[in-house]
Enzyme design. Structure first.
Site, PDB file in Angstrom:
ATOM      1  N   THR A 271      42.479  13.962  47.133  1.00  8.84           N
ATOM      2  CA  THR A 271      43.186  14.465  47.947  1.00  8.84           C
ATOM      3  C   THR A 271      42.962  16.532  47.866  1.00  8.84           C
ATOM      4  O   THR A 271      44.077  17.132  47.321  1.00  8.84           O
ATOM      5  CB  THR A 271      44.047  15.055  46.362  1.00  8.84           C
ATOM      6  N   ASP A 389      26.839  28.389  29.249  1.00 11.38           N
ATOM      7  CA  ASP A 389      28.350  28.084  30.733  1.00 11.38           C
ATOM      8  C   ASP A 389      28.153  27.021  30.222  1.00 11.38           C
ATOM      9  O   ASP A 389      27.753  25.785  30.298  1.00 11.38           O
ATOM     10  CB  ASP A 389      26.809  27.993  31.754  1.00 11.38           C
ATOM     11  N   GLU A 426      35.115  22.386  35.984  1.00 11.02           N
ATOM     12  CA  GLU A 426      34.459  23.419  36.648  1.00 11.02           C
ATOM     13  C   GLU A 426      33.307  22.949  37.317  1.00 11.02           C
ATOM     14  O   GLU A 426      33.326  22.919  38.386  1.00 11.02           O
ATOM     15  CB  GLU A 426      34.564  24.376  36.427  1.00 11.02           C
ATOM     16  N   GLU A 435      42.963  22.671  41.801  1.00 10.52           N
ATOM     17  CA  GLU A 435      44.428  21.848  41.516  1.00 10.52           C
ATOM     18  C   GLU A 435      45.732  22.383  40.692  1.00 10.52           C
ATOM     19  O   GLU A 435      46.896  22.103  41.134  1.00 10.52           O
ATOM     20  CB  GLU A 435      44.431  20.010  40.919  1.00 10.52           C
ATOM     21  N   ALA A 537      32.899  40.006  35.921  1.00 10.30           N
ATOM     22  CA  ALA A 537      31.816  40.006  35.241  1.00 10.30           C
ATOM     23  C   ALA A 537      31.125  39.562  34.079  1.00 10.30           C
ATOM     24  O   ALA A 537      31.309  38.581  33.304  1.00 10.30           O
ATOM     25  CB  ALA A 537      32.824  41.722  34.857  1.00 10.30           C
ATOM     26  N   TYR A 554      19.275  27.012  32.521  1.00  4.94           N
ATOM     27  CA  TYR A 554      20.528  26.218  32.736  1.00  4.94           C
ATOM     28  C   TYR A 554      20.493  25.583  32.585  1.00  4.94           C
ATOM     29  O   TYR A 554      20.055  24.102  33.865  1.00  4.94           O
ATOM     30  CB  TYR A 554      20.709  26.974  34.383  1.00  4.94           C
ATOM     31  N   SER A 630      31.009  41.898  72.461  1.00  2.00           N
ATOM     32  CA  SER A 630      31.573  43.242  72.993  1.00  2.00           C
ATOM     33  C   SER A 630      32.234  43.267  71.551  1.00  2.00           C
ATOM     34  O   SER A 630      33.040  42.997  71.189  1.00  2.00           O
ATOM     35  CB  SER A 630      32.646  44.199  73.885  1.00  2.00           C
ATOM     36  N   ASP A 668      53.837  46.526  45.717  1.00  2.48           N
ATOM     37  CA  ASP A 668      53.645  45.198  46.892  1.00  2.48           C
ATOM     38  C   ASP A 668      52.902  45.698  48.015  1.00  2.48           C
ATOM     39  O   ASP A 668      52.189  44.338  48.557  1.00  2.48           O
ATOM     40  CB  ASP A 668      54.996  44.566  46.517  1.00  2.48           C
ATOM     41  N   HIS A 691      39.867  33.792  53.983  1.00  2.00           N
ATOM     42  CA  HIS A 691      39.791  35.156  53.975  1.00  2.00           C
ATOM     43  C   HIS A 691      38.202  35.030  55.656  1.00  2.00           C
ATOM     44  O   HIS A 691      37.697  34.401  55.247  1.00  2.00           O
ATOM     45  CB  HIS A 691      38.850  34.776  52.552  1.00  2.00           C
ATOM     46  N   TYR A 702      26.524  29.544  46.884  1.00  4.05           N
ATOM     47  CA  TYR A 702      26.839  31.086  46.044  1.00  4.05           C
ATOM     48  C   TYR A 702      26.536  32.664  46.478  1.00  4.05           C
ATOM     49  O   TYR A 702      27.123  33.454  45.869  1.00  4.05           O
ATOM     50  CB  TYR A 702      25.569  30.814  44.976  1.00  4.05           C
TER      51      TYR A 702
END
Length: 752
Positions: A271, A389, A426, A435, A537, A554, A630, A668, A691, A702
């Site tokens: 989905t 983790d 995750e 989701e 952090a 890990y 340029s 805002d 972004h 990562y």
């Protein structure tokens, strides 16, 4: 379904507000001249409701004092008694437990939010393994089917054996090729310089350097028909440290689990872009997003020794291809000498299944700005016990919720609404968070102030590590100056002092290092797709002296509570420090009258990133000139942004904070600045990464990359067949970046 506008406990939350609204209605009925006065009273006078007559600094001090190391330790112990694999009953039971405890802690609303997503599991009756077969097809070696359980966990059931989630089924056999870390540059070395083809071969790569999904993608592009992943001692075994349980190194039979997807922010593979709820349209599995096309399987370094010790072909091209095993690290293909007739065969029988997952969403309603959301989230699902983790992070979130709940019970609410999230799945591609964010995307884009991620609290015990948007640089620097360092040798000094000395910024002299946000964690959808300011952090290792990738255990069965208590943080002082940093970030974002964002830090970062990408482009000076490329327009836009940001900050210093209208306008502008860097069309080939300033590297999920559209267009451009087309794409990406930076600057101008 989570609904931020539900009116449970409304008598307590909104009683004061309703009284003023009734008065306001009467006043408005008499005359409109009192409207401004009413608004002033609404935004300013009820501040005692949020603070209980306690100052901002006093309330923060009380919040931080309430955080206890012994509670975090207790929560971690509780969260690591059994495995909590996504989609299992154990993880559902933990979700219900967290749900009930958050209600006890005093949150206004706690709900379970479920989705039906594609997950992947090993077949219990047909285990996955790798074998070496002779010319007659007989197995002469096979890899281990499971890890030896750690002491005290021998009778724990439901430990999933090592596997690569979402690997397709298959039994390919053929010659083996060693491909180092399976990075893009490693395959370039093999194919372009060594003239070794991986087409039709099974490749073996060592974990480290890049995300495993990128490794698999590279192997597919090289034509491999199967891939074996292993943890080399050079990357997962620190000299002079014993292996678990006597130390924190990886035993020879320890294996790193993990997904091998290439979702690029899509969420559930069936989905993409939309929430996987009961009404969702689902693609057929053959059209699912991001699934690998070749079988993949992870093994330990003891088994890797057997596969690599008789490799033929040329020697490794240089020392960077040699690991810590007692093997020559020959590249292949195939075995040498008397072993040349032997082949490697994969036996992969994992399956995919649409499975229900559960997020826990808790709400603490804001007293003055309930329509502005600050989010603290971390995941709950683990490959096995999750000692680091994710449960070291989940335990910290739990304690932060408890502390905020304690303040609320004393009548001290935050100014803005705080949402707390325990994400599911995750480890299977950031599915729970993605989701949920997809389902509530319109609301979050309108009301989301910030997202603070809370995965693993520790990956070492050396110093603080922070990744965040430049908007949060000043926030993090300021609050770490107020916190005490837990590090030996820094008694009586601030966390900022120890962080700055141990991890100085390579870019900004006299400041601690803050890294760019990449991906691989639940902030991805909030930052990369929705444009909500984000940060995280944790405590980390000394990367200068400790060269191993991540921490050695890990995603293995040995990532236990005992690992943390015996070797990483016996007193839980580092966990407490991380709780203070994460909690203080949330507190300031939720309670500061003016949002603690600094747009001038963004201006400084943009200048640095523009210089960096320009310098990369100037590795091709002749082409830059020939194709009239340029960067002048981008530099001009950055200069404009810098000028506008400076003027904005000046107005902010002069702001009359008793004027609720002006205060709301400028808050805002700060809140929506991150959104201004979002391009709804996304990056080329990666539409859910929107972004324009930051994105995960195309070659390592990562890692974060700045001006990713331009960077990707320039990558390996000398090898592009159609040079004119390639350089035109560079020109196009510069144009997009220029427009975006200039448009973002416009949002900071004084409102007419």
């Amino acid at each position: 379904m989570w609904n931020a506008l539900q009116d449970r406990d409304s008598a307590e939350v909104l009683g004061h507000r309703q009284r003023w609204l009734r008065v306001g209605t009467l006043v408005l009925a008499l005359t409109g001249t009192f409207l401004i006065g009413f608004l002033f009273g609404w935004f300013i006078k009820p501040s005692n409701e949020a603070t209980g007559n306690v100052s901002h600094s006093g309330m923060k001090k009380e919040f931080l004092h309430e955080l206890k190391a012994e509670n975090i330790k207790k929560f971690l112990y509780n969260f690591t008694r059994t495995p909590h694999l996504a989609g299992t009953q154990n993880n559902f039971e933990l979700a219900k437990q967290i749900h009930d405890q958050w209600k006890e802690f005093g949150l206004d609303l706690v709900e379970l939010s479920h989705y039906d997503v594609l997950l992947s599991y090993p077949n219990k009756t047909h285990p996955n393994y790798i074998s070496i077969i002779n010319e007659d097809g007989n197995e002469i070696f096979k890899t281990s089917l499971s890890e030896q359980p750690p002491p005290g966990y021998e009778n724990i059931s439901d430990v999933v054996p090592p596997y690569s989630a979402f690997s397709p089924q298959g039994t390919p056999e053929g010659d083996l090729v060693y491909v180092n870390y399976a990075r893009t540059e490693d395959f370039f070395k093999l194919e372009r310089e060594m003239k070794i083809s991986c087409s039709g071969k099974i490749v073996i790569a060592r974990y480290g350097k890049v995300f495993r999904g990128n490794m698999v993608k590279n192997a597919q592009l090289a034509g491999a028909k199967g891939m074996i992943l292993y943890s080399d001692p050079a990357d997962y075994f620190v000299p002079a440290v014993k292996s678990y349980p006597d130390g924190w190194n990886l035993p020879g039979g320890g294996v790193q689990r993990g997904n091998v997807l290439n979702l690029n922010g899509a969420g559930d593979p069936l989905t993409p872009g939309y929430p996987a709820n009961e009404h969702a349209y689902r693609h057929e599995l053959t059209n699912a997003v991001g699934l690998p096309s070749i079988p993949v399987h992870p093994i330990g370094y003891d088994d890797a020794q057997k596969l690599l010790e008789h490799m033929g072909g040329p020697a490794p091209p240089d020392s960077s291809w040699k690991g810590g095993l007692k093997v020559p690290y020959n590249v292949g293909p195939g075995f040498a000498g008397n072993f040349s007739t032997q082949k490697v065969k994969m036996h992969i029988h994992s399956y995919t299944k649409v499975t229900r997952i559960y997020n826990v969403i808790g709400t603490l309603k804001g007293a003055l700005e309930p329509d502005r959301y600050v989010i603290l989230g971390g995941h709950r699902d683990a490959w096995v016990f999750g000692g680091i983790d994710p449960q070291s992070g989940a335990a910290v979130v739990h304690e932060i919720v408890r502390s905020f709940g304690t303040l609320k019970k004393k009548g001290r609410r935050p100014r803005r609404t705080i949402l707390f999230a325990s994400w599911d799945a995750e480890e299977f591609g950031l599915l729970g968070s993605t989701e949920w964010a997809e389902e509530h995307s319109r609301l979050l884009q309108e009301r989301g102030v910030a997202y603070i991620n809370a995965d693993s609290s520790i990956e070492g015990n050396y110093t603080l590590r922070v990744d965040c948007t430049p908007l949060m640089y000043s926030l993090v620097y300021n609050l770490t100056k107020e916190l005490q360092s837990p590090d030996e040798g820094f008694e009586g000094k601030s966390l900022y002092d120890s962080w700055k000395e141990k991890s100085p910024s390579p870019e900004f002299i006299g400041m601690p290092r803050i890294s760019k946000l990449g991906s691989g964690n639940d902030f991805e959808v909030f930052f990369q797709r929705l444009g909500i300011a984000s940060g995280r952090a944790r405590y980390t290792k000394n990367w200068k002296t400790n060269k191993v990738s991540s921490y050695p255990l890990y995603h293995s069965v040995y990532e236990t509570y005992e690992l943390v208590v015996k070797f990483y943080d016996p007193t839980f002082k580092y966990h407490l420090t991380v709780a203070q940093v994460r909690g203080a970030m949330v507190f300031e974002l939720a309670n500061s009258i003016v949002l603690p964002f600094d747009c001038q830090s963004y201006a400084v970062a943009l200048k640095k990133y523009a210089d960096t990408i320009y310098n990369i482009s100037m590795k091709h000076p002749q082409e830059m000139k020939a194709y009239m490329i340029s960067f002048d327009s981008l530099f001009s836009a950055v200069n404009n942004f810098t000028d506008v940001a400076s003027k904005f900050n000046q107005r902010l210093q002069e702001l009359d904070k008793s004027n609720p209208i002006l205060l709301r306008i400028m808050n805002d502008q700060l809140m929506y600045l991150e959104r201004a860097f979002i391009d709804p069309l996304g990056l080329p080939g990666r539409p859910f990464y929107r972004h324009i300033i930051y994105a995960p590297s195309s070659h390592n999920k990562y890692a974060g990359e700045s001006f990713p559209g331009i960077y990707d267009a320039l990558f390996d451009i000398s090898s592009k067949v159609n040079a004119s087309k390639a350089w035109n794409e560079v020109k196009r990406q510069i144009s997009i970046a220029t427009f975006t930076v200039q448009a973002a600057a416009e949002t900071l101008r004084e409102v007419a």
